[in-house]
Design a protein around this motif. Sequence first.
Motif, PDB file in Angstrom:
ATOM      1  N   ARG A 115       0.883  -1.168  -0.200  1.00  8.33           N
ATOM      2  CA  ARG A 115      -0.005   0.065  -0.089  1.00  8.33           C
ATOM      3  C   ARG A 115       0.851   1.355   0.035  1.00  8.33           C
ATOM      4  O   ARG A 115       0.235   2.504   0.558  1.00  8.33           O
ATOM      5  N   ALA A 116       2.048   0.983  -0.446  1.00  8.32           N
ATOM      6  CA  ALA A 116       2.882   2.324  -0.455  1.00  8.32           C
ATOM      7  C   ALA A 116       2.371   3.468  -1.128  1.00  8.32           C
ATOM      8  O   ALA A 116       2.614   4.457  -0.687  1.00  8.32           O
ATOM      9  N   ALA A 117       1.989   3.413  -2.353  1.00 12.71           N
ATOM     10  CA  ALA A 117       1.060   4.356  -3.184  1.00 12.71           C
ATOM     11  C   ALA A 117       0.042   4.757  -2.545  1.00 12.71           C
ATOM     12  O   ALA A 117      -0.155   6.113  -2.709  1.00 12.71           O
ATOM     13  N   GLY A 118      -0.657   4.074  -1.882  1.00 16.36           N
ATOM     14  CA  GLY A 118      -1.947   4.636  -1.087  1.00 16.36           C
ATOM     15  C   GLY A 118      -1.605   5.412  -0.025  1.00 16.36           C
ATOM     16  O   GLY A 118      -2.062   6.195   0.372  1.00 16.36           O
ATOM     17  N   LEU A 119      -0.182   4.940   0.785  1.00 12.90           N
ATOM     18  CA  LEU A 119       0.023   5.627   1.795  1.00 12.90           C
ATOM     19  C   LEU A 119       0.396   7.188   1.599  1.00 12.90           C
ATOM     20  O   LEU A 119       0.078   8.146   1.907  1.00 12.90           O
ATOM     21  N   LEU A 120       1.026   7.213   0.240  1.00 11.89           N
ATOM     22  CA  LEU A 120       1.408   8.756  -0.340  1.00 11.89           C
ATOM     23  C   LEU A 120       0.288   9.570  -0.479  1.00 11.89           C
ATOM     24  O   LEU A 120       0.504  10.810  -0.709  1.00 11.89           O
ATOM     25  N   THR A 121      -0.859   8.985  -0.814  1.00  5.54           N
ATOM     26  CA  THR A 121      -1.986   9.607  -1.369  1.00  5.54           C
ATOM     27  C   THR A 121      -2.684  10.583  -0.081  1.00  5.54           C
ATOM     28  O   THR A 121      -3.249  11.529  -0.349  1.00  5.54           O
ATOM     29  N   ILE A 122      -2.257  10.122   1.209  1.00  3.94           N
ATOM     30  CA  ILE A 122      -2.717  10.774   2.388  1.00  3.94           C
ATOM     31  C   ILE A 122      -2.160  12.188   2.429  1.00  3.94           C
ATOM     32  O   ILE A 122      -2.834  13.189   2.919  1.00  3.94           O
ATOM     33  N   GLY A 123      -1.058  12.513   1.858  1.00  2.54           N
ATOM     34  CA  GLY A 123      -0.545  13.966   2.073  1.00  2.54           C
ATOM     35  C   GLY A 123      -0.273  14.533   0.410  1.00  2.54           C
ATOM     36  O   GLY A 123       0.302  15.635   0.536  1.00  2.54           O
ATOM     37  N   CYS A 124       0.066  13.713  -0.598  1.00  3.71           N
ATOM     38  CA  CYS A 124       0.153  14.052  -1.771  1.00  3.71           C
ATOM     39  C   CYS A 124      -0.984  14.282  -2.777  1.00  3.71           C
ATOM     40  O   CYS A 124      -1.599  13.378  -3.109  1.00  3.71           O
ATOM     41  N   ALA A 125      -1.102  15.537  -3.351  1.00  2.00           N
ATOM     42  CA  ALA A 125      -2.613  15.755  -4.296  1.00  2.00           C
ATOM     43  C   ALA A 125      -1.996  15.206  -5.574  1.00  2.00           C
ATOM     44  O   ALA A 125      -3.040  14.937  -6.449  1.00  2.00           O
ATOM     45  N   ARG A 126      -0.840  15.010  -5.904  1.00  2.00           N
ATOM     46  CA  ARG A 126      -0.435  14.489  -7.324  1.00  2.00           C
ATOM     47  C   ARG A 126      -1.033  13.108  -7.461  1.00  2.00           C
ATOM     48  O   ARG A 126      -0.740  12.293  -6.483  1.00  2.00           O
ATOM     49  N   ASP A 127      -1.296  12.855  -8.891  1.00  2.00           N
ATOM     50  CA  ASP A 127      -1.711  11.505  -8.968  1.00  2.00           C
ATOM     51  C   ASP A 127      -0.428  10.598  -8.899  1.00  2.00           C
ATOM     52  O   ASP A 127       0.397  10.369  -9.793  1.00  2.00           O
ATOM     53  N   ILE A 128      -0.334   9.546  -7.893  1.00  2.00           N
ATOM     54  CA  ILE A 128       1.010   8.844  -7.780  1.00  2.00           C
ATOM     55  C   ILE A 128       1.069   7.930  -8.810  1.00  2.00           C
ATOM     56  O   ILE A 128       2.057   7.799  -9.335  1.00  2.00           O
ATOM     57  N   ALA A 129      -0.003   7.205  -9.419  1.00  2.00           N
ATOM     58  CA  ALA A 129       0.059   6.291 -10.536  1.00  2.00           C
ATOM     59  C   ALA A 129       0.633   7.110 -11.745  1.00  2.00           C
ATOM     60  O   ALA A 129       1.111   6.278 -12.627  1.00  2.00           O
ATOM     61  N   PHE A 140       4.345  18.185  -3.518  1.00  2.00           N
ATOM     62  CA  PHE A 140       4.242  18.584  -2.013  1.00  2.00           C
ATOM     63  C   PHE A 140       3.667  17.500  -1.231  1.00  2.00           C
ATOM     64  O   PHE A 140       2.812  16.468  -1.891  1.00  2.00           O
ATOM     65  N   PHE A 141       4.056  17.120  -0.084  1.00  2.00           N
ATOM     66  CA  PHE A 141       3.318  16.139   0.943  1.00  2.00           C
ATOM     67  C   PHE A 141       3.130  16.948   2.099  1.00  2.00           C
ATOM     68  O   PHE A 141       4.048  17.285   2.832  1.00  2.00           O
ATOM     69  N   ASP A 142       1.767  16.811   2.447  1.00  2.00           N
ATOM     70  CA  ASP A 142       1.355  17.377   3.656  1.00  2.00           C
ATOM     71  C   ASP A 142       2.292  18.682   3.979  1.00  2.00           C
ATOM     72  O   ASP A 142       2.465  19.172   5.158  1.00  2.00           O
ATOM     73  N   GLY A 143       2.147  19.680   2.894  1.00  2.00           N
ATOM     74  CA  GLY A 143       2.419  20.933   2.920  1.00  2.00           C
ATOM     75  C   GLY A 143       3.887  21.074   2.801  1.00  2.00           C
ATOM     76  O   GLY A 143       4.428  22.241   2.662  1.00  2.00           O
ATOM     77  N   ALA A 144       4.736  20.131   2.802  1.00  2.00           N
ATOM     78  CA  ALA A 144       6.173  20.330   2.734  1.00  2.00           C
ATOM     79  C   ALA A 144       6.554  19.895   1.220  1.00  2.00           C
ATOM     80  O   ALA A 144       6.047  19.192   0.494  1.00  2.00           O
ATOM     81  N   THR A 145       7.648  20.634   0.726  1.00  2.00           N
ATOM     82  CA  THR A 145       8.210  20.368  -0.710  1.00  2.00           C
ATOM     83  C   THR A 145       9.087  19.270  -0.462  1.00  2.00           C
ATOM     84  O   THR A 145       9.643  19.036   0.409  1.00  2.00           O
ATOM     85  N   VAL A 146       8.978  18.143  -1.351  1.00  2.00           N
ATOM     86  CA  VAL A 146       9.875  16.951  -1.536  1.00  2.00           C
ATOM     87  C   VAL A 146      10.095  16.615  -2.906  1.00  2.00           C
ATOM     88  O   VAL A 146       9.586  17.223  -3.840  1.00  2.00           O
ATOM     89  N   VAL A 147      10.986  15.561  -3.088  1.00  2.00           N
ATOM     90  CA  VAL A 147      11.288  14.968  -4.192  1.00  2.00           C
ATOM     91  C   VAL A 147      10.942  13.512  -4.032  1.00  2.00           C
ATOM     92  O   VAL A 147      11.221  13.097  -3.247  1.00  2.00           O
ATOM     93  N   LEU A 148      10.047  13.073  -4.954  1.00  2.00           N
ATOM     94  CA  LEU A 148       9.464  11.653  -4.844  1.00  2.00           C
ATOM     95  C   LEU A 148      10.086  10.885  -5.955  1.00  2.00           C
ATOM     96  O   LEU A 148      10.001  11.180  -7.039  1.00  2.00           O
ATOM     97  N   TRP A 149      10.929   9.829  -5.510  1.00  2.00           N
ATOM     98  CA  TRP A 149      11.434   9.127  -6.560  1.00  2.00           C
ATOM     99  C   TRP A 149      10.881   7.545  -6.580  1.00  2.00           C
ATOM    100  O   TRP A 149      10.479   7.037  -5.583  1.00  2.00           O
ATOM    101  N   ARG A 150      10.437   7.174  -7.523  1.00  2.00           N
ATOM    102  CA  ARG A 150       9.493   5.825  -7.649  1.00  2.00           C
ATOM    103  C   ARG A 150      10.644   4.865  -8.341  1.00  2.00           C
ATOM    104  O   ARG A 150      11.134   4.860  -9.592  1.00  2.00           O
ATOM    105  N   ASP A 151      10.992   4.004  -7.323  1.00  2.00           N
ATOM    106  CA  ASP A 151      11.994   2.812  -7.819  1.00  2.00           C
ATOM    107  C   ASP A 151      11.392   1.548  -8.244  1.00  2.00           C
ATOM    108  O   ASP A 151      12.128   0.934  -8.985  1.00  2.00           O
ATOM    109  N   ALA A 152      10.168   1.280  -7.733  1.00  2.00           N
ATOM    110  CA  ALA A 152       9.440   0.112  -8.138  1.00  2.00           C
ATOM    111  C   ALA A 152       7.910   0.326  -8.098  1.00  2.00           C
ATOM    112  O   ALA A 152       7.543   1.480  -7.306  1.00  2.00           O
TER     113      ALA A 152
END
Length: 184
Positions: A115-129, A140-152
């Motif tokens: 459920r990693a992708a689902g977990l990210l949706t709790i704070g990220c408005a971007r479509d993780i898929a 952004f994740f819950d108001g913080a600027t982040v860099v999100l790397w998708r490894d798998a």
Amino acid sequence: MPKTVSSLTPSVVADTSAARVSVSGMAGRISLRARGDLSAINSALGLALPAKIGGRAAANGIEAACLGPDEWTLILPMERVAPTLAALAAIYPDTPHSAVDISGREVTFVIEGARAAGLLTIGCARDIASIGVGEARRTFFDGATVVLWRDAEDRFRMDVWNSFASFLARTFETGCRELAAEAA
């Protein structure tokens, strides 16, 4: 209770049936800005920088993510930061650019599991898929600027400034518990 998070102390933030979130050890990071012909920079790095925003490339122990039309984040072993900066400085007169060591600025969370992708949706408005495996995005994740790397499909890394890391760790803890409870 406040949770202290530091890349100096790798640790597990949450581990449930839904997802596992951990803090990885310290990595070298360079913020690189450049325009125009990048061939000298690519030669100095031993890596062809990705040209597409979100693109990633890796070679010779350096991983690069393109975050903007003239912006990359480089991840490399700590002991390679100084020599890499020196190689880039050597080409500066003919290839102006900005290369800054930002190694101490960020913490990296590793988010993995069913459920990693689902977990990210709790704070990220971007479509993780929409973030493909092998891509990276600033978001952004819950108001913080982040860099999100998708490894798998089920594994992400999230770089966040140190000052937000403990806050996000609590968000991840809560989210992991909630997602695990949904499955029960």
